[in-house]
Design a protein around this motif. Structure first.
Motif: not given
Length: 205
Positions: A124, A71, A95, A81, A83-85
């Motif tokens: 992750k 990151k 990701a 950029n 982002s993670l869900e």
């Protein structure tokens, strides 16, 4: 066959006595050897379990550091950029990486196998690496399963009624654990509980 010691002469009695002592010493040696082997196997099993848990702990910490590094590098270099869900019900992490000022996105997904314990930190790291097109270390994909129940773990327990409960561990006692169920606390023997999530995010890990 019953031996009549009273009917034996002195020499015969002594001969039998020597044979009996030899048999006793041999039996003691065999029993001692058997007990030592059993203790050795038990100790080896304990060491294996301890090593598996210790190795998993190391891999989780490695994954946490890996995620932060990836990151930070992308923020510093303004490459992507990220982002993670996290879908805890589905036991998966997705990701999404996008280039700044671009709608183009790359995706990476990590999903725990049905028999595996889900760990969000390992998930992750796998998802980000897949989204970035980086190699995924083998230890992330084949991390040992946890062998120690800890506060914050989510366990799956089959009750005597056959009902399956999936609840977080809120406290530990000698040889048992407490899992919080709606409106009550129930104590389970720890060997009845299967750890299905050891992310422990709510206890600061």
């Amino acid at each position: 066959m019953k031996i009549d010691l009273n009917a034996m002469g002195y020499n015969e009695l002594m001969a039998h006595g020597d044979a009996v002592m030899e048999a006793i010493k041999k039996r003691m040696f065999q029993e001692g050897f058997r007990s030592a082997k059993q203790a050795q196997r038990k100790l080896a099993k304990m060491n294996t379990e301890k090593s598996a848990q210790a190795r998993r702990d190391e891999i989780v910490e490695q994954a946490k550091a890996d995620v932060e590094r990836l990151k930070e590098n992308n923020i510093r270099l303004r490459t992507f950029n990220i982002s993670l869900e996290v879908n805890r019900k589905d036991r998966s992490v997705e990701a999404i990486v996008k280039r700044p000022k671009s709608n183009r996105a790359f995706y990476g997904i990590a999903k725990a196998a049905p028999d595996d314990c889900f760990n969000v930190h390992i998930g992750k790291a796998i998802a980000i690496r897949r989204a970035l097109g980086l190699a995924v270390p083998d230890e992330y994909l084949n991390a040992p399963q946890p062998t120690e129940v800890r506060v914050g773990d989510v366990i799956e327990v089959t009750l005597d009624s056959g009902e399956i409960e999936k609840k977080p561990v809120i406290s530990l006692k000698a040889g048992s654990l407490n899992a919080h169920l709606p409106g009550r606390i129930i104590q389970y023997p720890s060997h009845y509980g299967k750890i299905i999530n050891d992310s422990r995010e709510e206890v600061g890990e």
